[in-house]
Write a protein that holds these residues in place. Sequence first.
Motif, short mmCIF file in Angstrom:
data_model
loop_
_atom_site.label_atom_id
_atom_site.label_comp_id
_atom_site.label_asym_id
_atom_site.label_seq_id
_atom_site.Cartn_x
_atom_site.Cartn_y
_atom_site.Cartn_z
N GLU A 11 9.25 -17.00 -6.05
CA GLU A 11 8.18 -16.55 -5.17
C GLU A 11 8.65 -15.32 -4.40
O GLU A 11 9.76 -15.30 -3.88
N ILE A 12 7.80 -14.31 -4.37
CA ILE A 12 8.09 -13.11 -3.60
C ILE A 12 7.00 -12.95 -2.55
O ILE A 12 5.82 -13.05 -2.86
N THR A 13 7.40 -12.72 -1.31
CA THR A 13 6.43 -12.46 -0.25
C THR A 13 6.64 -11.03 0.24
O THR A 13 7.73 -10.68 0.71
N LEU A 14 5.61 -10.21 0.09
CA LEU A 14 5.70 -8.81 0.52
C LEU A 14 5.36 -8.73 2.00
O LEU A 14 4.35 -9.29 2.45
N ILE A 15 6.19 -8.03 2.74
CA ILE A 15 5.94 -7.89 4.18
C ILE A 15 6.05 -6.43 4.61
O ILE A 15 6.57 -5.58 3.89
N GLY A 16 5.59 -6.20 5.82
CA GLY A 16 5.56 -4.87 6.42
C GLY A 16 4.61 -5.03 7.60
O GLY A 16 3.79 -5.95 7.60
N GLN A 17 4.67 -4.15 8.58
CA GLN A 17 3.76 -4.33 9.71
C GLN A 17 2.31 -4.13 9.28
O GLN A 17 1.40 -4.67 9.87
N TRP A 64 4.70 -17.06 -7.94
CA TRP A 64 3.71 -16.51 -7.01
C TRP A 64 4.22 -15.21 -6.38
O TRP A 64 5.40 -15.10 -6.02
N VAL A 65 3.32 -14.28 -6.22
CA VAL A 65 3.58 -13.10 -5.39
C VAL A 65 2.52 -13.12 -4.30
O VAL A 65 1.33 -13.26 -4.59
N ARG A 66 2.94 -13.04 -3.05
CA ARG A 66 1.95 -13.00 -1.96
C ARG A 66 2.31 -11.87 -1.01
O ARG A 66 3.43 -11.35 -1.03
N PHE A 67 1.35 -11.47 -0.21
CA PHE A 67 1.64 -10.46 0.81
C PHE A 67 1.11 -10.99 2.13
O PHE A 67 0.16 -11.78 2.17
N LEU A 106 -0.61 -13.85 -8.77
CA LEU A 106 -0.87 -13.42 -7.39
C LEU A 106 -1.44 -14.60 -6.62
O LEU A 106 -2.49 -15.15 -7.00
N ALA A 107 -0.74 -15.00 -5.58
CA ALA A 107 -1.15 -16.19 -4.82
C ALA A 107 -2.53 -15.96 -4.23
O ALA A 107 -2.81 -14.90 -3.67
N LYS A 108 -3.37 -16.97 -4.37
CA LYS A 108 -4.73 -16.88 -3.82
C LYS A 108 -4.63 -17.21 -2.33
O LYS A 108 -4.94 -18.32 -1.88
N TYR A 109 -4.16 -16.24 -1.62
CA TYR A 109 -3.80 -16.48 -0.21
C TYR A 109 -3.90 -15.15 0.53
O TYR A 109 -3.36 -14.14 0.06
#
Length: 463
Positions: free
Chosen positions: A169-175, A205-208, A230-233
């Motif tokens: 699982e990768i969670t993309l972040i940034g302000q 899953w990939v989510r942001f 792509l996570a449905k989130y």
Amino acid sequence: MGILTHEGFELTPRADEAEILVVNTCSFIESAQKESVDTILEMAEHKKFGAAKKLIVAGCLVERFRDEILEKIPEVDAVVGTGEVERILEAAQGDLRVLPAAPPAFLYHELTPRIVTTPRHAAYIKIAEGCDHPCTFCIIPQLRGKFRSRRFESVVREAENLAAAGAREITLIGQDTTSYGEDLGLRDGLALLLEKLAQVEDLLWVRFLYAYPNRVTQKLLDTLAAHPRLAKYIDMPLQHASRNVLARMKRGSHGDAFLKLLERMRATIPGVSLRTSFIVGFPGETEADFAELCGFVRAAKLDWMGVFEYSDVDNAGSHALEDKVDPEIINDRRNRLMAIQKKISRKNLTAWKGRTAIGLVEGPSKDNPLVWEARLEGMAPEIDGKLYLTDIELPSGETAQTGDVARVEILKTDAYDLIGRVAELLPRREPRANLASVPTPRVAPPTEKLTRIATGAPLRVLA
Ligand code: SF4
């Protein structure tokens, strides 16, 4: 941590055995500042009485109080702001004490040495840094600088490396993730990036996180709907629903527009999980504004919600606003809003009872030693509810392991969490590489050199 390890330093989470202590600070709100200062003072004691020879303060607190830290806490040997991450080496090795303040501009890339501190199966990737929005309660643009995106290929390469090393699982972040690529001349940059990451085979899953409402395009929603990985989130901090408060926050919009957007999200992405957060007690928030927010929360029926109490930070724009709300009223409003959401969440979750779903097994629970934890696609790491697993063994005798992907049966539901058991284990994917971002030390450091660093995050458990 990556930069220091690359140069041969050894990391330890134990402050009492470290020769160099690094406190990585936060400065977002007053409570974070206090926690940061308390930790610095506690680490200063180790310098007086323990093995530590050097104390370095890094992060956002430095951007705000660079000179004050050095002046008021003489035990601090060096400060390294958010724009100077690469100077940590000079601070650890040499005499770097203070650098002139400059607008933060640092942004890592796929070749920057990095230590991934999360479990191997779930990693974060920062895709952009800084923010150009004018929200009056927020000092992040002052601390983190202007919005700037990482190069597209750099993010993709990092995701591929992490996946090859075992990340599921990768969670993309940034302000401000939904503005990704604007400064690179990309239109719908986040959607394009997600489309590309959705092709990385090893990922489940990939989510942001942190969508800005007026940056959510139909193309982004269509992209989320189109790709199974792509996570449905969607996590979209709304901050408030009243036009009056949102105008004072300099965020514009209003609850009715938000409801329409949520409706569009649900229509485009069936089954999408939606998360938001609000600030209560913003200066000038009347009881009528708060009632409007309560009405919005009842109508929106979101899956997850966080509520922050407004906290006055002296160099935020809202500091100068009149009609501050009494802290007791703020606290009461927070409790009232959470009580509304708790009922909604409890009701939403009952729909899960008796169903089976794909879960990512997180390992033994930190809350209760008798159970394990997993997450469903609609649960982001650390912030949302969890799926507690009471049984991780299959009739064949095979047991789930941390990082496994499993079909789970949901047995019970609660206000924020689910309880279930593992029904089937999906085929494991063995890592094909070591974490590419964790290089092995090039040279063994001479023993007389300072070689052990204690990092900020694990130290917090000592506080
Ligand atoms: S969009 Fe987020 S990070 Fe940017 S100023 Fe507003 S609250 Fe702060």
